[in-house]
Design a protein around this motif. Structure first.
Motif, PDB file in Angstrom:
ATOM      1  N   TYR A  97      83.109  29.850   7.392  1.00  0.00           N
ATOM      2  CA  TYR A  97      82.840  31.285   7.320  1.00  0.00           C
ATOM      3  C   TYR A  97      82.022  31.662   6.068  1.00  0.00           C
ATOM      4  O   TYR A  97      82.288  32.674   5.411  1.00  0.00           O
ATOM      5  CB  TYR A  97      84.153  32.083   7.354  1.00  0.00           C
ATOM      6  CG  TYR A  97      85.093  31.652   8.445  1.00  0.00           C
ATOM      7  CD1 TYR A  97      84.760  31.805   9.792  1.00  0.00           C
ATOM      8  CD2 TYR A  97      86.317  31.062   8.133  1.00  0.00           C
ATOM      9  CE1 TYR A  97      85.622  31.398  10.799  1.00  0.00           C
ATOM     10  CE2 TYR A  97      87.183  30.640   9.116  1.00  0.00           C
ATOM     11  CZ  TYR A  97      86.827  30.805  10.456  1.00  0.00           C
ATOM     12  OH  TYR A  97      87.681  30.392  11.444  1.00  0.00           O
ATOM     13  N   VAL A  98      81.027  30.860   5.773  1.00  0.00           N
ATOM     14  CA  VAL A  98      80.220  31.107   4.571  1.00  0.00           C
ATOM     15  C   VAL A  98      79.527  32.470   4.648  1.00  0.00           C
ATOM     16  O   VAL A  98      79.510  33.231   3.673  1.00  0.00           O
ATOM     17  CB  VAL A  98      79.172  29.987   4.380  1.00  0.00           C
ATOM     18  CG1 VAL A  98      78.204  30.347   3.258  1.00  0.00           C
ATOM     19  CG2 VAL A  98      79.866  28.674   4.068  1.00  0.00           C
ATOM     20  N   ALA A  99      78.937  32.782   5.798  1.00  0.00           N
ATOM     21  CA  ALA A  99      78.225  34.057   5.939  1.00  0.00           C
ATOM     22  C   ALA A  99      79.152  35.239   5.672  1.00  0.00           C
ATOM     23  O   ALA A  99      78.767  36.205   5.000  1.00  0.00           O
ATOM     24  CB  ALA A  99      77.616  34.173   7.329  1.00  0.00           C
ATOM     25  N   GLN A 100      80.377  35.151   6.168  1.00  0.00           N
ATOM     26  CA  GLN A 100      81.330  36.239   5.946  1.00  0.00           C
ATOM     27  C   GLN A 100      81.717  36.341   4.465  1.00  0.00           C
ATOM     28  O   GLN A 100      81.908  37.434   3.929  1.00  0.00           O
ATOM     29  CB  GLN A 100      82.584  36.037   6.807  1.00  0.00           C
ATOM     30  CG  GLN A 100      82.333  36.188   8.302  1.00  0.00           C
ATOM     31  CD  GLN A 100      81.982  34.876   8.992  1.00  0.00           C
ATOM     32  OE1 GLN A 100      81.351  34.000   8.397  1.00  0.00           O
ATOM     33  NE2 GLN A 100      82.387  34.744  10.253  1.00  0.00           N
ATOM     34  N   ASN A 101      81.852  35.195   3.809  1.00  0.00           N
ATOM     35  CA  ASN A 101      82.138  35.194   2.375  1.00  0.00           C
ATOM     36  C   ASN A 101      81.009  35.850   1.594  1.00  0.00           C
ATOM     37  O   ASN A 101      81.235  36.665   0.693  1.00  0.00           O
ATOM     38  CB  ASN A 101      82.358  33.767   1.872  1.00  0.00           C
ATOM     39  CG  ASN A 101      83.772  33.264   2.076  1.00  0.00           C
ATOM     40  OD1 ASN A 101      84.611  33.380   1.192  1.00  0.00           O
ATOM     41  ND2 ASN A 101      84.034  32.701   3.244  1.00  0.00           N
ATOM     42  N   LEU A 102      79.772  35.511   1.946  1.00  0.00           N
ATOM     43  CA  LEU A 102      78.619  36.082   1.250  1.00  0.00           C
ATOM     44  C   LEU A 102      78.511  37.581   1.495  1.00  0.00           C
ATOM     45  O   LEU A 102      78.157  38.345   0.588  1.00  0.00           O
ATOM     46  CB  LEU A 102      77.343  35.368   1.682  1.00  0.00           C
ATOM     47  CG  LEU A 102      77.232  33.888   1.270  1.00  0.00           C
ATOM     48  CD1 LEU A 102      75.968  33.272   1.857  1.00  0.00           C
ATOM     49  CD2 LEU A 102      77.247  33.736  -0.249  1.00  0.00           C
ATOM     50  N   ASP A 103      78.818  38.012   2.712  1.00  0.00           N
ATOM     51  CA  ASP A 103      78.801  39.443   3.015  1.00  0.00           C
ATOM     52  C   ASP A 103      79.834  40.183   2.161  1.00  0.00           C
ATOM     53  O   ASP A 103      79.568  41.281   1.640  1.00  0.00           O
ATOM     54  CB  ASP A 103      79.091  39.681   4.494  1.00  0.00           C
ATOM     55  CG  ASP A 103      77.912  39.340   5.393  1.00  0.00           C
ATOM     56  OD1 ASP A 103      76.784  39.190   4.865  1.00  0.00           O
ATOM     57  OD2 ASP A 103      78.120  39.210   6.611  1.00  0.00           O
ATOM     58  N   ALA A 104      81.015  39.596   2.029  1.00  0.00           N
ATOM     59  CA  ALA A 104      82.069  40.224   1.226  1.00  0.00           C
ATOM     60  C   ALA A 104      81.672  40.275  -0.247  1.00  0.00           C
ATOM     61  O   ALA A 104      81.950  41.261  -0.944  1.00  0.00           O
ATOM     62  CB  ALA A 104      83.382  39.463   1.403  1.00  0.00           C
ATOM     63  N   LEU A 105      81.010  39.237  -0.723  1.00  0.00           N
ATOM     64  CA  LEU A 105      80.540  39.228  -2.113  1.00  0.00           C
ATOM     65  C   LEU A 105      79.489  40.305  -2.333  1.00  0.00           C
ATOM     66  O   LEU A 105      79.536  41.055  -3.316  1.00  0.00           O
ATOM     67  CB  LEU A 105      79.961  37.858  -2.456  1.00  0.00           C
ATOM     68  CG  LEU A 105      80.965  36.731  -2.681  1.00  0.00           C
ATOM     69  CD1 LEU A 105      80.264  35.376  -2.689  1.00  0.00           C
ATOM     70  CD2 LEU A 105      81.718  36.939  -3.991  1.00  0.00           C
ATOM     71  N   ALA A 106      78.530  40.400  -1.411  1.00  0.00           N
ATOM     72  CA  ALA A 106      77.474  41.398  -1.540  1.00  0.00           C
ATOM     73  C   ALA A 106      78.055  42.805  -1.549  1.00  0.00           C
ATOM     74  O   ALA A 106      77.636  43.667  -2.332  1.00  0.00           O
ATOM     75  CB  ALA A 106      76.459  41.239  -0.412  1.00  0.00           C
TER      76      ALA A 106
END
Length: 246
Positions: free
Chosen positions: A191-200
Motif C-alpha cells: 500500500y505504498v501509494a496510500q502511504n504517500l497519499d497520507a503523507l502528502a
C-alpha cells in the motif's frame, strides 16, 4: 563574531524521521542538484558519530559523502567539525571522549563555512530531536540556524506517524518545513501509494521534493532523476530572493 551580529544563513537543514533512512544520501543529492545551477554549494554534517578509515584518515562516512558532493573544496573538519569515534548518540559519544558539543562553537563552524558558499545544506544527526548534552539537542540547533527544513521520510511501516510527529515538532519551533523527500527503506511495503497519499495530506503545504526508490548504488547522480527539480528550483529562487532583499 557573536550570535547577535551574524548574518542570516542561506541554505537548508535536512532532518529525518529516524536514523538510517537515507538522510545523507538525499542530502548529497540535494547538494549536487543545487550545484547544477552553477552555485557554490557546500554540504555539512556538523555533528557525526561513528568513524572509519577512509582514504587513510579517520572520518565519518556521512561526512565523506557530503564532502565529495560539495562543489567547493572542503576539508573533512569543515564538513564535520564535531566527529566522534563511537557510533552512538552524540551526547554519549562526546562523553566517552571527554568533549563537549558547545552551542556557540557549533554555530560558529556553520557560519564560517556559510561564508564560503552560496548555499549550505546542513544535515542533522539521527532524527529531529537527538541530545547533544548540556541540556540542548539537535532541534535546538535547527532553531538556532533558522534554516528552512527538508524532511527525509524513510518509507516503511510506521513512517506516517513518524513524519507527522516530526513535522509537528519542526513547526512548533517556528521553523518552515519547505518540503519532504520519500526515500524507500522497505521496498516490500504494501500500500505504498496510500502511504504517500497520507503523507502528502498530513504534511500539508510542504511539497514532495522526491520519491526515491530502493537503489543498488544510491549516489547523488542515481538519486537526481527521482527528485522534483521544479520544486527544488522554486526553493533555490526563494533562498536567493531572500538573500538579495536582506
Amino acid at each position: 563574531m557573536n550570535s547577535s551580529t551574524r548574518s542570516a544563513l542561506r541554505g537548508l537543514f535536512v532532518t529525518g524521521t529516524d536514523t538510517e533512512i537515507g538522510k545523507t544520501r538525499v542530502s548529497a543529492a540535494l547538494v549536487k542538484a543545487f550545484a547544477k545551477s552553477g552555485a557554490r554549494v557546500a554540504g555539512m554534517k556538523p555533528v557525526a558519530a561513528g568513524m572509519d578509515d577512509i582514504g587513510g584518515e579517520r572520518i565519518n562516512e556521512d561526512v565523506a559523502a557530503l564532502r565529495a558532493a560539495s562543489s567547493i573544496a572542503l576539508t573533512a573538519a569543515e564538513v564535520g567539525p564535531f566527529q566522534f569515534e563511537a557510533a552512538c548518540s552524540p551526547h554519549i559519544a562526546a562523553e566517552l571522549e571527554g568533549r563537549d558539543i558547545g552551542r556557540d562553537a557549533l554555530l560558529a563552524t556553520v557560519h564560517a563555512l556559510a561564508d564560503r558558499a552560496d548555499l549550505l545544506i546542513v544535515e542533522g544527526v539521527g532524527g529531529f530531536r537527538v541530545p547533544f548534552g548540556g541540556g540542548w539537542d539537535s532541534a535546538d540547533f535547527a532553531r538556532d540556524l533558522g534554516l528552512p527544513v527538508v524532511l527525509v521520510v524513510g518509507v516503511r511501516l510506521g513512517c506516517i506517524n513518524h513524519a507527522l510527529l516530526t513535522a509537528e515538532a519542526i513547526r512548533a519551533r517556528g521553523l518552515k518545513l519547505c518540503g519532504w523527500v520519500a526515500n524507500t527503506v522497505d521496498p516490500h511495503l504494501p500500500y505504498v501509494a496510500q502511504n504517500l497519499d497520507a503523507l502528502a495530506h498530513g504534511l500539508g503545504a510542504a511539497p514532495c521534493l522526491g520519491l526515491v526508490p530502493r537503489l543498488p548504488d544510491p549516489t547523488p547522480e542515481a538519486i537526481y532523476p527521482y527528485l522534483n527539480v521544479p520544486a527544488l528550483h522554486a526553493i533555490f529562487d526563494t533562498i536567493h530572493t531572500q538573500r538579495d532583499t536582506a
